[in-house]
Design a protein around this motif. Structure first.
Motif, short mmCIF file in Angstrom:
data_model
loop_
_atom_site.label_atom_id
_atom_site.label_comp_id
_atom_site.label_asym_id
_atom_site.label_seq_id
_atom_site.Cartn_x
_atom_site.Cartn_y
_atom_site.Cartn_z
N ILE A 13 18.36 1.61 -24.74
CA ILE A 13 19.25 0.95 -25.79
C ILE A 13 18.78 1.38 -27.08
N ALA A 14 19.77 1.72 -28.02
CA ALA A 14 19.42 2.16 -29.38
C ALA A 14 18.49 1.40 -30.00
N GLY A 15 17.35 1.93 -30.34
CA GLY A 15 16.25 0.89 -31.22
C GLY A 15 15.22 0.12 -30.36
N ALA A 16 15.56 0.34 -28.90
CA ALA A 16 14.58 -0.44 -28.05
C ALA A 16 13.08 0.18 -28.29
N VAL A 17 12.25 -0.97 -28.46
CA VAL A 17 10.73 -0.70 -28.56
C VAL A 17 10.12 -1.24 -27.35
N GLY A 18 10.40 -2.18 -26.78
CA GLY A 18 9.78 -2.61 -25.74
C GLY A 18 10.65 -3.67 -24.91
N VAL A 19 10.40 -3.71 -23.56
CA VAL A 19 11.44 -4.71 -22.77
C VAL A 19 10.50 -5.18 -21.53
N ALA A 20 10.51 -6.45 -21.08
CA ALA A 20 9.95 -6.97 -20.14
C ALA A 20 10.85 -7.87 -19.35
N LEU A 21 10.66 -7.99 -17.81
CA LEU A 21 11.09 -9.11 -17.07
C LEU A 21 10.16 -10.10 -16.88
N VAL A 22 10.60 -11.12 -17.14
CA VAL A 22 9.57 -12.62 -17.30
C VAL A 22 9.96 -13.55 -16.42
N ASP A 23 8.93 -14.23 -15.77
CA ASP A 23 9.34 -15.70 -15.13
C ASP A 23 8.96 -16.70 -16.03
N TYR A 24 9.79 -17.57 -16.45
CA TYR A 24 9.58 -18.46 -17.51
C TYR A 24 8.84 -19.62 -16.82
N GLU A 25 8.76 -19.83 -15.64
CA GLU A 25 7.97 -21.14 -14.92
C GLU A 25 6.50 -20.67 -15.00
N SER A 26 6.28 -19.36 -14.77
CA SER A 26 4.71 -18.97 -14.50
C SER A 26 4.52 -18.35 -15.92
N GLY A 27 5.17 -17.92 -16.78
CA GLY A 27 5.04 -17.10 -17.89
C GLY A 27 4.26 -15.72 -17.66
N MET A 28 4.61 -15.23 -16.46
CA MET A 28 4.33 -13.83 -16.04
C MET A 28 5.08 -12.89 -16.01
N SER A 29 4.90 -11.76 -16.48
CA SER A 29 5.76 -10.68 -16.63
C SER A 29 5.91 -9.81 -15.01
N LEU A 30 6.98 -9.63 -14.58
CA LEU A 30 7.31 -8.73 -13.28
C LEU A 30 7.26 -7.38 -13.66
N ASN A 48 7.06 -16.15 -25.17
CA ASN A 48 8.69 -16.62 -25.13
C ASN A 48 8.92 -17.31 -24.23
N THR A 49 8.09 -17.64 -23.01
CA THR A 49 8.38 -18.54 -21.92
C THR A 49 8.46 -19.80 -22.45
N GLU A 50 7.40 -20.04 -23.72
CA GLU A 50 7.48 -21.46 -24.41
C GLU A 50 8.85 -21.62 -25.16
N VAL A 51 9.16 -20.48 -25.82
CA VAL A 51 10.60 -20.63 -26.56
C VAL A 51 11.83 -21.05 -25.48
N VAL A 52 11.80 -20.32 -24.47
CA VAL A 52 12.83 -20.75 -23.35
C VAL A 52 12.75 -22.16 -22.81
N ARG A 53 11.56 -22.51 -22.43
CA ARG A 53 11.39 -23.88 -22.03
C ARG A 53 11.46 -25.10 -23.19
N SER A 54 11.27 -24.83 -24.20
CA SER A 54 11.59 -25.61 -25.44
C SER A 54 12.84 -26.01 -25.42
N LYS A 55 13.82 -24.58 -25.44
CA LYS A 55 15.30 -24.78 -25.55
C LYS A 55 15.75 -25.41 -24.35
N LEU A 56 15.27 -25.28 -23.00
CA LEU A 56 15.94 -25.86 -22.03
C LEU A 56 15.59 -27.43 -22.19
N ASN A 92 16.35 -18.12 -9.76
CA ASN A 92 14.89 -17.93 -10.10
C ASN A 92 15.02 -18.37 -11.71
N SER A 93 13.76 -18.28 -12.17
CA SER A 93 13.64 -18.63 -13.54
C SER A 93 13.25 -17.26 -14.48
N LEU A 94 14.03 -16.20 -14.36
CA LEU A 94 13.60 -15.20 -14.97
C LEU A 94 14.66 -14.96 -16.16
#
Length: 123
Positions: A13-30, A48-56, A92-94
């Motif tokens: 994707i144009a401008g991409a610097v980094g990407v991760a697939l993350v489980d927001y229950e554990s906070g671990m990156s897959l 960013n798991t905290e961002v997602v959890r907070s919004k939920l 899941n929670s990804l």
């Protein structure tokens, strides 16, 4: 597509610097791709798991019966895009976490492309 192919596709994707697939229950990156000295994707994924959890939690407190598609954090020079995976489809929670260089990215197109990556991803 598998995780590695999805991450590679997201990095195209144009401008991409980094990407991760993350489980927001554990906070671990897959899995992750890109990043570097100034962008530790493991720390960013966990944070960013905290961002997602907070919004939920807020949505639950407000009794909103809806789903988050994505969360955008706009910085002076970057966009940080959090795309939640379809929980009904994946059971899941990804989320996909994509960092874009603001001057090089088209935000609308990046959101569209990340949505396509999410829909093609097989877990």
């Amino acid at each position: 597509m598998n995780i590695d192919k999805a991450l590679k596709e997201a990095m195209s994707i144009a401008g991409a610097v980094g990407v991760a697939l993350v489980d927001y229950e554990s906070g671990m990156s897959l899995g992750s791709s890109g990043g570097g000295d100034w962008l530790n994707l493991e720390i960013a994924a966990a944070g960013n798991t905290e961002v997602v959890r907070s919004k939920l939690r807020v949505m639950s407190s407000l009794s909103l019966n809806d789903n988050i598609e994505d969360i955008l954090i706009t910085l002076h020079r970057q966009y940080h895009l959090i795309r939640l995976m379809d929980a009904a489809k994946y059971r899941n929670s990804l989320f996909l976490y994509l960092v874009l260089e603001r001057d090089l990215a088209n935000l609308a197109l990046a959101r569209h492309q990340l949505k396509r990556v999410e829909s093609d991803l097989q877990i």
